[in-house]
Motif scaffolding. Structure first.
Motif, PDB file in Angstrom:
ATOM      1  N   TYR A  90       1.602  11.597   0.723  1.00 23.47           N
ATOM      2  CA  TYR A  90       0.475  10.678   0.899  1.00 23.47           C
ATOM      3  C   TYR A  90       0.807   9.246   0.469  1.00 23.47           C
ATOM      4  N   THR A  91       1.600   9.059  -0.594  1.00 25.19           N
ATOM      5  CA  THR A  91       1.957   7.678  -0.951  1.00 25.19           C
ATOM      6  C   THR A  91       2.792   7.036   0.172  1.00 25.19           C
ATOM      7  N   GLU A  92       3.651   7.838   0.801  1.00 22.24           N
ATOM      8  CA  GLU A  92       4.429   7.326   1.935  1.00 22.24           C
ATOM      9  C   GLU A  92       3.484   6.878   3.050  1.00 22.24           C
ATOM     10  N   HIS A  93       2.414   7.635   3.274  1.00 22.24           N
ATOM     11  CA  HIS A  93       1.498   7.294   4.365  1.00 22.24           C
ATOM     12  C   HIS A  93       0.604   6.099   4.049  1.00 22.24           C
ATOM     13  N   VAL A  94       0.392   5.814   2.767  1.00 18.76           N
ATOM     14  CA  VAL A  94      -0.372   4.602   2.414  1.00 18.76           C
ATOM     15  C   VAL A  94       0.367   3.389   2.972  1.00 18.76           C
ATOM     16  N   GLU A  95       1.661   3.343   2.691  1.00 16.95           N
ATOM     17  CA  GLU A  95       2.469   2.182   3.081  1.00 16.95           C
ATOM     18  C   GLU A  95       2.829   2.213   4.567  1.00 16.95           C
TER      19      GLU A  95
END
Lengths: 345, 73
Positions: free
Chosen positions: A273-278
């Motif tokens: 999910y942190t990857e998808h934020v960016e």
């Protein structure tokens, strides 16, 4: 890196006469017993039976099912039935999106602007807000199991639209797809990152493992992208669907990353999910500016299809969110069959 | 060295959000630390509200009490 186990899951357990006939035809190769168009008309367009029948037919265009002849993908009798199921599904969506069969938003800009506003507080209808604040590990596990049908196909049906685009739209779409497919690194393919999230949550990462567990509302969200992806006539809707996913993903992913962190789900679960934020903050810009902007400059007539793609995605997401939030508030599992729940450490 | 390409670096200013620049990029922050992104397009935050600054996290978006629409990811 968690390997994606070889695809081709077992055929699903039927959920009614349509899905039963489809699974039988797929496994036996005999299409004589396929249902009539009248039988399809009598079936709930959003229900388990129709959605599973459609899902099973679409699956032939991805990895298929174990024991099913890959040539069934282009069986004319199955394609004919698929078209009838699609008409029933699209007819219902046309009716239910907006009102009186007309879209809510008159233009793509309006439809996207509505998605680009962030709610100040949780209004009780958002899955990511709920999981951020109240989500327990078992609910995150439910959510990931059910969303695996989508994420383990992540960006696959969207690749089908590439030959139907040109110029800026094509270049923009491929730039996003390159990122989704790991930018040249197999270990960074987003579907692989999702399998690693599933492993952190103690779920089975085998492609298609949770098909029998997934309710109709979850199947419908995957069927929509398969339908839009497979039909050239729906290229505008596919692009609208993709924009809708990318625009809503970044803030939702921030909340889901917090849910994973708060529950100690594990580093890979959080990373997805942190990857998808960016990533999706970039993808959203590319899809809106280049893909939609390029497509509409090229083909202004498809604007209403782009709007329909955005609104149909929102409609099915709302149906899924309602189911998830209702069952969780009743302290039940949303899965039709319970996942193998390992003891929590 | 930067600027060795024959073609100028193509940067897009969005009207409401980040600066879109072709990656990979190294960004030197005021305190001297260097942030690196290897994406083929990088969204640089211009509103300064991002929690993952210097990258955009969509924090520039307008906020409202009731979103008209919203889906699950």
């Amino acid at each position: 890196m968690t390997p994606l186990t070889p695809p081709a899951p077992a055929p699903p357990l039927p959920r009614g006469p349509l899905s039963s006939a489809v699974v039988t035809a797929l496994t036996s190769g005999h299409t004589a017993g396929l249902p009539s168009p009248e039988a399809v008309t009598r079936t709930d367009p959003y229900g388990d039976d129709l959605q599973l029948a459609l899902y099973s037919l679409y699956e032939q265009h991805y990895w298929g099912f174990a024991g099913v002849d890959p040539r069934r993908e282009w069986d004319p009798c199955l394609l004919e039935l698929r078209a009838t199921l699609e008409d029933r599904f699209m007819g219902a969506l046309r009716r239910d999106v907006g009102g009186d069969g007309r879209p809510v938003h008159g233009s793509v800009r309006e439809a996207l602007d509505a998605l680009l506003v962030e709610p100040v507080r949780d209004d009780g209808t958002s899955v990511s807000h709920y999981l951020q604040r109240h989500g327990e590990l078992r609910q995150l596990r439910d959510y990931a199991a059910l969303r695996s049908l989508y994420h383990l196909k992540e960006a696959d049906p969207h690749a089908w639209v590439i030959p139907r685009l040109r110029g800026r739209a094509k270049a923009g779409m491929v730039a996003v797809a390159y990122d989704e497919f790991g930018a040249g690194r197999a270990e960074d393919i987003h579907a692989v990152l999702f399998a690693e999230l599933m492993a952190d949550l103690g779920l089975n990462t085998t492609y298609g493992h949770y098909l029998d567990a997934a309710p109709a509302e979850a199947l419908a969200t995957v069927n929509l992208m398969s339908l839009f992806g497979l039909h050239r006539v729906w290229r505008g809707a596919l692009v609208g669907h993709f924009a809708s996913v990318e625009v809503t993903s970044s803030p939702d992913s921030r909340r889901l990353a917090q849910a994973m962190r708060r529950t100690g789900a594990g580093p890979a679960a959080e990373r997805f999910y942190t990857e998808h934020v960016e990533a999706d903050a970039v993808h959203e810009q590319l899809v809106r500016r280049e893909v939609i902007g390029g497509l509409l400059a090229d083909e202004p007539d498809v604007e209403s299809d782009v709007v329909f793609g955005i609104e149909a995605t929102g409609e099915l997401d709302r149906r899924l969110a309602t189911l998830l939030l209702t069952t969780w508030r009743q302290d039940r599992s949303v899965l039709r069959t319970s996942p193998e729940a390992p003891p929590l450490s | 060295m930067p600027g060795t390409s024959e073609r100028p670096c193509r940067i897009a200013l969005t009207d409401d959000g980040p600066l879109l620049v072709p990656g990979p990029v190294e960004v030197t922050l005021p305190d001297g630390t260097v942030a690196v992104s290897t994406r083929c397009v990088v969204a640089l935050c211009t509103c300064r509200r991002s929690a993952i600054y210097p990258w955009c996290d969509t924090s520039h978006r307008r906020r409202a009490c009731h979103a008209e629409e919203g889906g699950s990811p």
